[in-house]
Design a protein around this motif. Structure first.
Motif, short mmCIF file in Angstrom:
data_model
loop_
_atom_site.label_atom_id
_atom_site.label_comp_id
_atom_site.label_asym_id
_atom_site.label_seq_id
_atom_site.Cartn_x
_atom_site.Cartn_y
_atom_site.Cartn_z
N GLY A 94 39.79 73.00 73.28
CA GLY A 94 40.54 72.70 74.50
C GLY A 94 39.60 72.14 75.55
O GLY A 94 39.88 71.12 76.20
N PHE A 95 38.45 72.77 75.65
CA PHE A 95 37.43 72.33 76.59
C PHE A 95 36.93 70.93 76.21
O PHE A 95 36.78 70.05 77.07
N LEU A 96 36.71 70.73 74.91
CA LEU A 96 36.23 69.42 74.45
C LEU A 96 37.25 68.32 74.73
O LEU A 96 36.89 67.18 75.02
N THR A 97 38.55 68.66 74.62
CA THR A 97 39.59 67.67 74.90
C THR A 97 39.43 67.15 76.33
O THR A 97 39.40 65.92 76.56
N VAL A 98 39.30 68.07 77.27
CA VAL A 98 39.16 67.69 78.68
C VAL A 98 37.88 66.89 78.88
O VAL A 98 37.88 65.81 79.50
N GLU A 99 36.78 67.38 78.28
CA GLU A 99 35.48 66.72 78.49
C GLU A 99 35.43 65.34 77.86
O GLU A 99 34.86 64.42 78.43
N CYS A 100 36.02 65.19 76.67
CA CYS A 100 36.01 63.87 76.02
C CYS A 100 36.86 62.90 76.83
O CYS A 100 36.52 61.72 76.95
N PHE A 101 37.96 63.39 77.37
CA PHE A 101 38.81 62.53 78.19
C PHE A 101 38.02 62.08 79.43
O PHE A 101 38.03 60.91 79.79
N LYS A 102 37.33 63.04 80.06
CA LYS A 102 36.53 62.72 81.25
C LYS A 102 35.40 61.74 80.89
O LYS A 102 35.10 60.82 81.64
N TYR A 103 34.82 61.95 79.70
CA TYR A 103 33.72 61.09 79.25
C TYR A 103 34.22 59.66 79.03
O TYR A 103 33.58 58.69 79.44
N GLY A 104 35.41 59.55 78.40
CA GLY A 104 36.01 58.23 78.19
C GLY A 104 36.32 57.56 79.51
O GLY A 104 36.07 56.35 79.70
N SER A 105 36.84 58.33 80.46
CA SER A 105 37.18 57.77 81.77
C SER A 105 35.92 57.30 82.50
O SER A 105 35.93 56.25 83.15
N ALA A 106 34.83 58.08 82.34
CA ALA A 106 33.57 57.69 82.98
C ALA A 106 33.05 56.38 82.37
O ALA A 106 32.52 55.52 83.08
N MET A 107 33.26 56.23 81.04
CA MET A 107 32.81 54.99 80.37
C MET A 107 33.64 53.79 80.82
O MET A 107 33.19 52.65 80.78
N ARG A 108 34.87 54.09 81.24
CA ARG A 108 35.80 53.01 81.62
C ARG A 108 35.47 52.46 83.00
O ARG A 108 35.83 51.31 83.32
N GLN A 109 34.85 53.31 83.84
CA GLN A 109 34.52 52.87 85.20
C GLN A 109 33.51 51.73 85.16
O GLN A 109 32.63 51.72 84.30
N PRO A 110 33.64 50.78 86.09
CA PRO A 110 32.64 49.71 86.13
C PRO A 110 31.26 50.28 86.51
O PRO A 110 31.22 51.17 87.37
N PRO A 111 30.17 49.83 85.94
CA PRO A 111 30.10 48.85 84.86
C PRO A 111 30.49 49.52 83.53
O PRO A 111 29.88 50.50 83.14
N ARG A 112 31.52 48.96 82.89
CA ARG A 112 32.03 49.56 81.66
C ARG A 112 30.95 49.64 80.59
O ARG A 112 30.15 48.71 80.46
N GLN A 113 30.99 50.74 79.83
CA GLN A 113 30.03 50.84 78.71
C GLN A 113 30.57 50.01 77.55
O GLN A 113 31.72 50.21 77.12
N VAL A 114 29.74 49.07 77.08
CA VAL A 114 30.17 48.20 75.99
C VAL A 114 29.15 48.24 74.86
O VAL A 114 28.02 48.69 75.06
N THR A 115 29.56 47.75 73.68
CA THR A 115 28.62 47.73 72.55
C THR A 115 27.56 46.65 72.81
O THR A 115 27.85 45.66 73.50
N PRO A 116 26.35 46.82 72.24
CA PRO A 116 25.24 45.92 72.61
C PRO A 116 25.47 44.44 72.27
O PRO A 116 25.13 43.58 73.07
N THR A 117 26.03 44.13 71.11
CA THR A 117 26.10 42.73 70.70
C THR A 117 27.45 42.09 71.04
O THR A 117 27.52 41.05 71.70
#
Lengths: 176, 434
Positions: free
Chosen positions: A116-139
């Motif tokens: 349950g905790f991981l669900t919330v944290e993974c969602f927060k982690y994804g949202s943080a990655m979505r914020q500019p500057p977005r995290q993208v794959t290197p190539t």
């Protein structure tokens, strides 16, 4: 109460519907995971074959990494549903019936809390990655935020699976 | 409380959770998270856990695990394991205990395309046990052989245990694979010798099968062709430096699918079953890796492994005796804990100690795999014996464990040889380019 009355009791019906819904979620994710494995295999082979012709596959590593993330995330509920995780059962089996029931219930509750905790944290982690500057794959520069979202969905389904196991000790939601 | 004290408490809590049958991965993640939160902050621990889970699952280097598992699964569903057994059966079946020897040969060959010991034992149980029963083999010998032969899958490359050890210790997976070849072959040869000696002493244990014609024998050799192609492609490619381990695993998986399709041996149903089994087995491994990463982050901030390494290094004991003690620990703990889980649990603690003592990490990897192999066929938690017992339900577990006993002796002999002559493990890795 007779067996027939018991079988058609609201509690039984609830669990039957619950199990069917969770099973269908797990199998939907199994489909995603299977596709992910095929993608990983195909891209790796393509990368090697194209190298024979002097050209590489641009962003192969990116695609394989993303596919691996999705595959493993989506396989998590299935492995949990068929109780496929490695555990040391030796000492647990030495306990009496009551002891086993109590320990099993506490373990399941811990698993529900963890996921349950991981669900919330993974969602927060994804949202943080979505914020500019977005995290993208290197190539290929593909946004990565959606993979933690898939992981959040999977961990939520794991909670549902563990909830079923909590009330059905000694039984798997899905037979392996 | 000092971080080191929290570290010790964390290890005790982990032990309690493990004993209470909590899945190893979850126990490590919970203790790692709580410990990290106590020493740093709960927010830092929460972000660390989500990030570590994501990074482990999407790690390119770890994709080698599902791809090698897929290769083994396809090989099983395409009947490659059965053909391997048939070839070995036609060549050594007519000897006393020949079918058991054939089983060891088939296990060693199947181990060359399947990275897991229990998977090899399960596959060979389905293929070899009915044949041995048909020829009146003693079931103690038959089941002991299959369970022990299965352990060869852990040592002969590709091996999931080596992959995980390599990733945890940042050693070359290619070199670790090479380190497993000679000890793996040596173990297989000793297993065969052990069967032969047993069946010469007690011929009723393994009656000889009828002698096939030479043409049958020659034709049966075709049964090893697919395995040979895959092994040369995968291991040869890595040995020559042409493939990275991930590429080798991908090519191996793709190659096994291609072979199965060309030979028309793989149905859609078989392919789907192979994918399903692959995701289950791979996730089982990957989630333990993720748990171990979280737990080792906690251990790192407690500085417990480094303090333990310093303390052990300052003890007035020669390095070899400390290494021997640690190996002894693996032998005992391997009897209670699954090999992979044991390695993931203990490597963050013992690896700094062993590097401080200047132990060769490649040699060490081979030795740890060898001794944990013993644990998979000894009571109380002999995974390979349980796998065989699960398939052959009318044979009591104690019979299987008794049957595996001579093979435990063989494994101990190989371990001692590898300790006395480390070149057995380090000669081939010295030649690898990747």
């Amino acid at each position: 109460m007779t067996d027939r009355q018991l079988a058609s009791s609201p509690v039984r019906r609830f669990w039957a519907v619950y199990a069917a819904i969770v099973r269908s979620m797990v199998y939907a994710l199994v489909g995603v995971a299977a596709l992910g494995i095929v993608v990983m295999m195909t891209i790796t082979c393509l990368e090697v074959v194209l190298r024979l012709f002097g050209t590489g596959l641009k962003g192969g590593v990116d695609i394989i990494g993303l596919a691996a993330g999705v595959t493993m995330a989506a396989a998590l509920p299935y492995t949990t549903a068929c109780k496929g995780h490695v555990a040391i059962e030796y000492f647990f089996q030495k306990l009496g019936r009551l002891g086993r029931t109590v320990v099993d219930a506490v373990t399941r509750l811990c698993v529900i809390a963890l996921f349950g905790f991981l669900t919330v944290e993974c969602f927060k982690y994804g949202s943080a990655m979505r914020q500019p500057p977005r995290q993208v794959t290197p190539t290929l520069e593909v946004p990565e935020f959606w993979v933690p979202y898939v992981l959040a969905v999977s961990t939520a389904v794991v909670c549902l699976v563990a909830f079923y196991h909590l009330f059905h000790p000694g039984r798997e939601l899905i037979k392996p | 409380m000092t971080p080191a004290q929290i570290g010790v408490l964390g290890c005790v809590a982990l032990l309690v959770l493990l004993i209470s049958s909590m899945p190893v991965a979850f126990a490590m993640a919970i203790v790692g998270f709580v410990g990290f939160a106590l020493i740093r902050t709960p927010d830092a621990a929460a972000s660390m856990m989500a990030a570590d889970l994501y990074n482990t699952f999407s790690s390119y280097s770890l994709t080698v695990i599902p791809l090698f598992v897929l290769m083994g699964q396809i090989a099983f569903h395409a009947g490659i394991s059965r053909r391997l057994f048939n070839t070995a059966y036609h060549w050594v079946g007519p000897l006393p205990g020949g079918l058991a020897m054939a089983t060891v040969g088939a296990c060693a060959a199947f181990g060359a395309i399947c990275g897991s010991g229990p998977a090899t034992a399960a596959t060979m149980s389905l293929v070899a046990l009915p044949e041995m029963r048909r020829y009146g083999y003693n079931m103690e010998l038959a089941c002991g052989t299959v369970a022990s032969g299965g352990t060869l899958g852990m040592m002969i490359p590709p091996s999931v245990v080596f992959i995980v050890y390599g990733i945890m210790t940042q050693q070359s997976i290619g070199k670790l694979f090479m380190a497993g070849i000679i000890p793996g072959i040596l173990t297989a040869l000793l297993f065969v010798a052990m069967i032969y000696i047993n069946c010469i002493r007690r011929p009723e244990m393994g009656p000889a099968a009828p002698v096939p014609s030479w043409s049958t024998r020659m034709w049966s050799l075709l049964g090893v062709s697919e395995t040979l192609i895959l092994f040369v492609l995968v291991i040869g490619g890595m040995f020559a430096g042409y493939f990275t381990p991930t590429q080798a695993a991908g090519v191996g998986a793709g190659g096994s699918v291609l072979i199965a399709v060309v030979r028309r041996q793989l149905s859609w149903w078989g392919f789907l079953r192979a994918l399903q089994e692959t995701m289950r087995t791979s996730l089982m491994v990957m989630i333990i890796v993720a748990g171990a990463v979280i737990f080792s982050r906690f251990l790192a901030i407690t500085r417990l492994p480094f303090e333990l390494a310093t303390w052990l290094g300052e003890l007035p004991l020669p390095a070899w005796s400390i290494i021997a003690l640690i190996i002894g620990f693996y032998v005992v703990a391997g009897c209670f804990v699954d090999a992979l889980a044991l390695i993931l649990l203990t490597i963050p603690i013992f690896y700094p100690v062993l590097t401080e003592l200047k132990a060769d990490p490649i040699w060490l990897g081979a030795i740890i795999v060898l001794v944990t192999q013993i644990g998979t066929i000894t009571p109380p938690v002999g995974v390979c014996a349980y796998v065989v017992g699960g398939i052959e339900r009318d044979v009591p577990l104690q019979t299987i464990f008794r049957g595996a006993l001579p093979f435990v002796v063989s494994l101990i002999i190989v371990t001692v040889l590898c300790v006395i002559f480390p070149q057995i493990c380090t000669w081939l890795p010295g030649m690898v380019k990747y």
